[in-house]
Scaffold this motif. Structure first.
Motif, PDB file in Angstrom:
ATOM      1  N   ARG A  34       0.835  -1.211   0.000  1.00 33.99           N
ATOM      2  CA  ARG A  34       0.000   0.000   0.000  1.00 33.99           C
ATOM      3  C   ARG A  34       0.869   1.260   0.000  1.00 33.99           C
ATOM      4  N   VAL A  35       2.002   1.208   0.684  1.00 35.24           N
ATOM      5  CA  VAL A  35       2.931   2.346   0.708  1.00 35.24           C
ATOM      6  C   VAL A  35       3.442   2.642  -0.707  1.00 35.24           C
ATOM      7  N   MET A  36       3.652   1.603  -1.498  1.00 36.48           N
ATOM      8  CA  MET A  36       4.227   1.767  -2.840  1.00 36.48           C
ATOM      9  C   MET A  36       3.217   2.266  -3.872  1.00 36.48           C
ATOM     10  N   LYS A  37       1.926   2.090  -3.640  1.00 31.05           N
ATOM     11  CA  LYS A  37       0.915   2.447  -4.650  1.00 31.05           C
ATOM     12  C   LYS A  37       1.038   3.884  -5.158  1.00 31.05           C
ATOM     13  N   PRO A  38       1.099   4.903  -4.263  1.00 27.45           N
ATOM     14  CA  PRO A  38       1.211   6.271  -4.798  1.00 27.45           C
ATOM     15  C   PRO A  38       2.540   6.522  -5.509  1.00 27.45           C
ATOM     16  N   ILE A  39       3.595   5.874  -5.068  1.00 27.32           N
ATOM     17  CA  ILE A  39       4.906   6.029  -5.716  1.00 27.32           C
ATOM     18  C   ILE A  39       4.837   5.483  -7.141  1.00 27.32           C
ATOM     19  N   GLY A  68       8.494 -17.097  -9.559  1.00 28.27           N
ATOM     20  CA  GLY A  68       9.123 -17.350  -8.274  1.00 28.27           C
ATOM     21  C   GLY A  68       8.914 -16.251  -7.244  1.00 28.27           C
ATOM     22  N   VAL A  69       7.775 -15.567  -7.321  1.00 31.92           N
ATOM     23  CA  VAL A  69       7.495 -14.478  -6.379  1.00 31.92           C
ATOM     24  C   VAL A  69       7.034 -15.068  -5.055  1.00 31.92           C
ATOM     25  N   LEU A  70       7.798 -14.805  -3.996  1.00 28.64           N
ATOM     26  CA  LEU A  70       7.501 -15.366  -2.677  1.00 28.64           C
ATOM     27  C   LEU A  70       7.165 -14.308  -1.639  1.00 28.64           C
ATOM     28  N   SER A  71       7.592 -13.070  -1.850  1.00 26.98           N
ATOM     29  CA  SER A  71       7.264 -12.032  -0.873  1.00 26.98           C
ATOM     30  C   SER A  71       6.791 -10.777  -1.597  1.00 26.98           C
ATOM     31  N   MET A  72       5.981 -10.004  -0.895  1.00 21.78           N
ATOM     32  CA  MET A  72       5.398  -8.811  -1.487  1.00 21.78           C
ATOM     33  C   MET A  72       5.877  -7.582  -0.724  1.00 21.78           C
ATOM     34  N   PRO A  73       6.029  -6.465  -1.410  1.00 25.85           N
ATOM     35  CA  PRO A  73       5.908  -6.383  -2.873  1.00 25.85           C
ATOM     36  C   PRO A  73       7.189  -6.875  -3.558  1.00 25.85           C
ATOM     37  N   THR A  74       6.992  -7.461  -4.736  1.00 26.10           N
ATOM     38  CA  THR A  74       8.109  -7.770  -5.629  1.00 26.10           C
ATOM     39  C   THR A  74       7.850  -6.996  -6.910  1.00 26.10           C
ATOM     40  N   PHE A  75       8.877  -6.350  -7.410  1.00 31.44           N
ATOM     41  CA  PHE A  75       8.783  -5.598  -8.662  1.00 31.44           C
ATOM     42  C   PHE A  75       9.682  -6.278  -9.680  1.00 31.44           C
ATOM     43  N   MET A  76       9.115  -6.560 -10.847  1.00 28.29           N
ATOM     44  CA  MET A  76       9.911  -7.146 -11.930  1.00 28.29           C
ATOM     45  C   MET A  76       9.767  -6.257 -13.151  1.00 28.29           C
ATOM     46  N   LEU A  77      10.910  -5.901 -13.716  1.00 27.36           N
ATOM     47  CA  LEU A  77      10.902  -5.118 -14.935  1.00 27.36           C
ATOM     48  C   LEU A  77      11.042  -6.075 -16.111  1.00 27.36           C
ATOM     49  N   PHE A  78      10.069  -6.030 -17.013  1.00 29.20           N
ATOM     50  CA  PHE A  78      10.077  -6.873 -18.210  1.00 29.20           C
ATOM     51  C   PHE A  78      10.394  -6.003 -19.418  1.00 29.20           C
ATOM     52  N   ALA A  82      10.834 -10.520 -21.390  1.00 30.18           N
ATOM     53  CA  ALA A  82      11.639 -11.234 -20.401  1.00 30.18           C
ATOM     54  C   ALA A  82      11.925 -10.345 -19.197  1.00 30.18           C
ATOM     55  N   PRO A  83      11.995 -10.945 -18.005  1.00 33.85           N
ATOM     56  CA  PRO A  83      12.348 -10.146 -16.829  1.00 33.85           C
ATOM     57  C   PRO A  83      13.826  -9.776 -16.870  1.00 33.85           C
ATOM     58  N   VAL A  84      14.114  -8.482 -16.678  1.00 33.48           N
ATOM     59  CA  VAL A  84      15.501  -8.018 -16.706  1.00 33.48           C
ATOM     60  C   VAL A  84      15.958  -7.474 -15.354  1.00 33.48           C
ATOM     61  N   LEU A  85      15.020  -7.306 -14.421  1.00 35.79           N
ATOM     62  CA  LEU A  85      15.355  -6.797 -13.087  1.00 35.79           C
ATOM     63  C   LEU A  85      14.290  -7.255 -12.106  1.00 35.79           C
ATOM     64  N   THR A  86      14.712  -7.725 -10.939  1.00 32.20           N
ATOM     65  CA  THR A  86      13.780  -8.100  -9.876  1.00 32.20           C
ATOM     66  C   THR A  86      14.190  -7.369  -8.603  1.00 32.20           C
ATOM     67  N   LEU A  87      13.221  -6.700  -7.988  1.00 26.71           N
ATOM     68  CA  LEU A  87      13.436  -5.973  -6.741  1.00 26.71           C
ATOM     69  C   LEU A  87      12.408  -6.462  -5.729  1.00 26.71           C
ATOM     70  N   VAL A  88      12.861  -6.787  -4.523  1.00 29.76           N
ATOM     71  CA  VAL A  88      11.945  -7.281  -3.500  1.00 29.76           C
ATOM     72  C   VAL A  88      11.884  -6.275  -2.360  1.00 29.76           C
ATOM     73  N   GLY A  89      10.658  -5.913  -1.969  1.00 29.80           N
ATOM     74  CA  GLY A  89      10.469  -5.010  -0.834  1.00 29.80           C
ATOM     75  C   GLY A  89      10.181  -3.585  -1.253  1.00 29.80           C
TER      76      GLY A  89
END
Length: 104
Positions: A34-39, A68-78, A82-89
């Motif tokens: 929810r914190v990330m939504k406005p960002i 392979g998403v196990l925790s939220m939020p996870t951000f993946m840039l496609f 193809a996914p080129v970047l994965t950021l967790v948290g």
């Protein structure tokens, strides 16, 4: 406002996109999400080189499992399907922009 996608629409919305897509794997019960939504909304509104798409992992478990998403939020840039970047948290906007700049 970011587009919401589903397992069924993921290929068309994300994998076939001509523009890089930042996918927000989120869940309704997740406070950092929810914190990330406005960002994410600001980021999408200000950039024309990036789309932001949100997917609820509880309702769309197949896509979350596929990547392979196990925790939220996870951000993946496609990019180009193809996914080129994965950021967790969650993270501050400036940090997110720095991380994205490295691959956009």
């Amino acid at each position: 406002m970011p587009t919401t996608t589903t397992d069924d629409a993921f290929t068309a919305e994300v994998l076939e996109s001509q523009t890089p897509v930042l996918v927000d794997f989120t869940a309704a019960w997740c406070p950092p999400c929810r914190v990330m939504k406005p960002i994410l909304a600001e980021l999408e509104a200000e950039r024309d080189d990036l789309r932001v798409v949100t997917i609820d992992v509880d309702a769309n478990q197949a896509t979350a499992a596929r990547y392979g998403v196990l925790s939220m939020p996870t951000f993946m840039l496609f990019r180009d399907g193809a996914p080129v970047l994965t950021l967790v948290g969650s993270r501050p906007r400036k940090r997110l922009e720095r991380e994205l700049a490295g691959v956009l």
